[in-house]
Motif scaffolding. Sequence first.
Motif, mmCIF file in Angstrom:
data_model
loop_
_atom_site.group_PDB
_atom_site.id
_atom_site.type_symbol
_atom_site.label_atom_id
_atom_site.label_comp_id
_atom_site.label_asym_id
_atom_site.label_seq_id
_atom_site.Cartn_x
_atom_site.Cartn_y
_atom_site.Cartn_z
ATOM 1 N N MET A 147 0.829 -1.205 0.000
ATOM 2 C CA MET A 147 0.000 0.000 0.000
ATOM 3 C C MET A 147 0.864 1.256 0.000
ATOM 4 O O MET A 147 0.522 2.264 -0.632
ATOM 5 N N TRP A 148 2.006 1.194 0.694
ATOM 6 C CA TRP A 148 2.948 2.316 0.697
ATOM 7 C C TRP A 148 3.498 2.545 -0.712
ATOM 8 O O TRP A 148 3.603 3.677 -1.176
ATOM 9 N N ALA A 149 3.819 1.437 -1.409
ATOM 10 C CA ALA A 149 4.397 1.544 -2.745
ATOM 11 C C ALA A 149 3.399 2.074 -3.768
ATOM 12 O O ALA A 149 3.796 2.513 -4.853
ATOM 13 N N ALA A 150 2.115 2.041 -3.436
ATOM 14 C CA ALA A 150 1.087 2.502 -4.383
ATOM 15 C C ALA A 150 0.971 4.016 -4.422
ATOM 16 O O ALA A 150 0.355 4.568 -5.344
ATOM 17 N N VAL A 151 1.544 4.719 -3.457
ATOM 18 C CA VAL A 151 1.399 6.186 -3.411
ATOM 19 C C VAL A 151 2.757 6.854 -3.204
ATOM 20 O O VAL A 151 2.922 7.686 -2.312
ATOM 21 N N LEU A 152 3.721 6.480 -4.010
ATOM 22 C CA LEU A 152 5.051 7.082 -3.900
ATOM 23 C C LEU A 152 5.155 8.338 -4.754
ATOM 24 O O LEU A 152 4.646 8.357 -5.877
ATOM 25 N N PRO A 153 5.866 9.353 -4.266
ATOM 26 C CA PRO A 153 6.360 9.475 -2.892
ATOM 27 C C PRO A 153 5.227 9.860 -1.946
ATOM 28 O O PRO A 153 4.220 10.421 -2.385
ATOM 29 N N PRO A 154 5.377 9.583 -0.635
ATOM 30 C CA PRO A 154 4.320 9.967 0.314
ATOM 31 C C PRO A 154 4.055 11.464 0.278
ATOM 32 O O PRO A 154 4.925 12.260 -0.101
ATOM 33 N N GLU A 155 2.868 11.829 0.675
ATOM 34 C CA GLU A 155 2.457 13.233 0.563
ATOM 35 C C GLU A 155 3.233 14.161 1.465
ATOM 36 O O GLU A 155 3.574 15.291 1.082
ATOM 37 N N ASN A 156 3.556 13.694 2.694
ATOM 38 C CA ASN A 156 4.146 14.595 3.682
ATOM 39 C C ASN A 156 5.577 14.267 4.073
ATOM 40 O O ASN A 156 6.094 14.796 5.075
ATOM 41 N N ASN A 157 6.239 13.370 3.331
ATOM 42 C CA ASN A 157 7.589 12.965 3.701
ATOM 43 C C ASN A 157 8.271 12.406 2.465
ATOM 44 O O ASN A 157 7.595 11.839 1.594
ATOM 45 N N PRO A 158 9.591 12.521 2.378
ATOM 46 C CA PRO A 158 10.265 11.988 1.199
ATOM 47 C C PRO A 158 10.060 10.487 0.986
ATOM 48 O O PRO A 158 10.007 10.023 -0.150
#
Length: 201
Positions: A147-158
């Motif tokens: 799930m983390w890999a589906a929204v790279l890069p995160p909105e609030n952190n590198p």
Amino acid sequence: MLMVIPIEEDTMPATTGTKATAAVRSPLGDLNHRPHPGRHSVAADVLLAVTRVSLGWVFLWAFVDKLFGLGHETTSAQAWVNGGSPTEGFLAHAATGPFAGIYHDIAGAAWADWLFMIGLAGIGAALVLGVGMRAAAVTGATLLVLMWAAVLPPENNPFMDDHLVYALLLGVLAVFGAGRSFGLGGWWERTAVTRGRPYLI
């Protein structure tokens, strides 16, 4: 004057060959003793139990909401029981980054829906009950990293976001045997199901 205190033979430790069969205890206790990994203070047990159940509820709530469409994140029309897809909305419209194409391709696939929902229910139930913590940690961390890999890069952190933090927390709960803290982990470890299968503990 130097006094010599006689030592009776029966007070000496018995030996067999060159090895003594009776150990002499140090007045400081066993310095090599380490507590059992499943034994903690009451405060630690309470904290582990609350953390375990709280994280389990995150998974269970996502499962129930997507299954019935309770209106919090999933409307009734989007509910799985009403023909909606638990994966299509997110993977088809929210996925970004280098892997977006892969996620777009599997969005709404029946196998992806089933795996996702079974994972949410199984991981959540295992955490709340305190059973199968190792399996829950591995599968849960895998799901969270995907799930983390589906929204790279995160909105609030590198690179860091709550998915990775939850994945690490699952590892901590498994390592510290959190299922034994006000859970069914101790009983589960003694069942025939887990005998010889440490990965199920």
